[in-house]
Design a protein around this motif. Structure first.
Motif, PDB file in Angstrom:
ATOM      1  N   PRO A 100      34.934  37.064  37.748  1.00  0.00           N
ATOM      2  CA  PRO A 100      36.346  36.676  37.955  1.00  0.00           C
ATOM      3  C   PRO A 100      37.306  37.931  37.888  1.00  0.00           C
ATOM      4  CG  PRO A 100      35.551  36.088  36.109  1.00  0.00           C
ATOM      5  CD  PRO A 100      34.584  36.505  36.553  1.00  0.00           C
TER       6      PRO A 100
ATOM      7  N   THR B 130      41.347  37.067  38.820  1.00  0.00           N
ATOM      8  CA  THR B 130      41.625  35.860  39.494  1.00  0.00           C
ATOM      9  C   THR B 130      42.365  34.942  38.493  1.00  0.00           C
ATOM     10  OG1 THR B 130      39.495  34.952  38.745  1.00  0.00           O
ATOM     11  CG2 THR B 130      39.611  36.251  40.964  1.00  0.00           C
TER      12      THR B 130
ATOM     13  N   ARG C 267      36.562  25.126  42.120  1.00  0.00           N
ATOM     14  CA  ARG C 267      36.360  26.043  40.980  1.00  0.00           C
ATOM     15  C   ARG C 267      35.547  25.263  39.995  1.00  0.00           C
ATOM     16  NH1 ARG C 267      38.560  30.687  40.327  1.00  0.00           N
ATOM     17  NH2 ARG C 267      40.286  31.437  41.609  1.00  0.00           N
TER      18      ARG C 267
ATOM     19  N   GLY D  94      39.187  35.559  33.038  1.00  0.00           N
ATOM     20  CA  GLY D  94      39.634  35.981  34.391  1.00  0.00           C
ATOM     21  C   GLY D  94      40.630  36.980  34.418  1.00  0.00           C
TER      22      GLY D  94
END
Length: 247
Positions: free
Chosen positions: A179, A193, A216, A243
């Protein structure tokens, strides 16, 4: 018709298993895979075993290409970590994967762009390294000559869908297993992200129209973050935990 699209697994076997379970829960058995399957400080060999057993229509990404063309001493940190885990039959599997693929005559698969697995398609960079959505003319230009109504790309790990002027749809499903990352080329930049969840996309066709749903999926990302920490990779430790890459 429904088709699941996965990309950029990067050796994250737990994220892959969670995504495959979520895909199965939607009754989908048609899955395509856009490359960068194994590179990273996680579980490259087990990820390869899962993918080889499933035998999805798959293409190679830039990291897959480097794993089979570079000498280990010349590999970057992600690729060397994966290479040290992989067996010859895993590398032989990567060698069978094409750079692009057409699936069911309607989906065109590539990793970066149709011409180059290193180029960001739907995103671009400022000279200062700020990642932003690419200009429409640039996006349209890379799609020239592709006849399929749906075009799939990965590489940036950023989920995004773009409708072209002629009605074609370009989709990046995001990354199953990574991520966030940083890169020095063409200038230093970060991709974050902001979520540790695994990402993928579901394409659906009804009445001749293709639509996309981004998914997700929660999984034990902290276990993978701990593994990255144990293997001395600070960047992956932070990205898998949150993330974000941190300061």
């Amino acid at each position: 018709m429904k088709i699941a699209v996965i990309a950029d697994i990067h050796g994250n076997d737990l994220a892959l298993e969670a995504v495959l379970a979520d895909i199965a829960s939607h009754g989908i058995d048609d899955v395509v895979n856009l490359g960068d399957h194994l590179s990273g400080p996680l579980n490259a060999a087990r990820t390869a075993d899962i993918l080889m057993a499933r035998d999805f229509p798959s293409i190679r990404g830039n990291h897959d290409r480097w794993l089979i063309t570079k000498e280990p001493a010349d590999m970057g940190r992600w690729d060397r970590a994966a290479h040290d885990e992989l067996q010859p039959h895993h590398l032989d599997w990567l060698r069978t994967l094409p750079p692009t693929l057409v699936h069911r005559q309607e989906l065109f698969l590539c990793h970066g762009t149709p011409q180059d697995d290193l180029i960001y398609w739907l995103e671009d960079l400022t000279p200062e390294g700020v990642v932003h959505m690419s200009a429409r003319r640039r996006i349209e230009g890379f799609a020239a000559g592709i006849e399929q109504p749906v075009i799939l790309c990965g590489h940036t790990h950023i989920p995004r869908a773009v409708h072209l002027a002629d009605g074609r749809l370009i989709v990046n499903p995001g990354s199953v297993g990574c991520p966030g990352y940083d890169d020095d080329e063409p200038v230093f930049h970060k991709v974050e992200t902001g979520s540790p969840d695994a990402a993928y996309a579901i394409l659906s066709k009804a009445d001749g129209r293709w639509d996309v749903t981004f998914r997700r999926v929660a999984y034990d990302h902290r276990a993978m973050s701990r593994l990255a920490h144990e293997r001395g990779n600070k960047e992956w430790t932070s990205a898998l935990a949150s993330g974000w890459l941190g300061d």
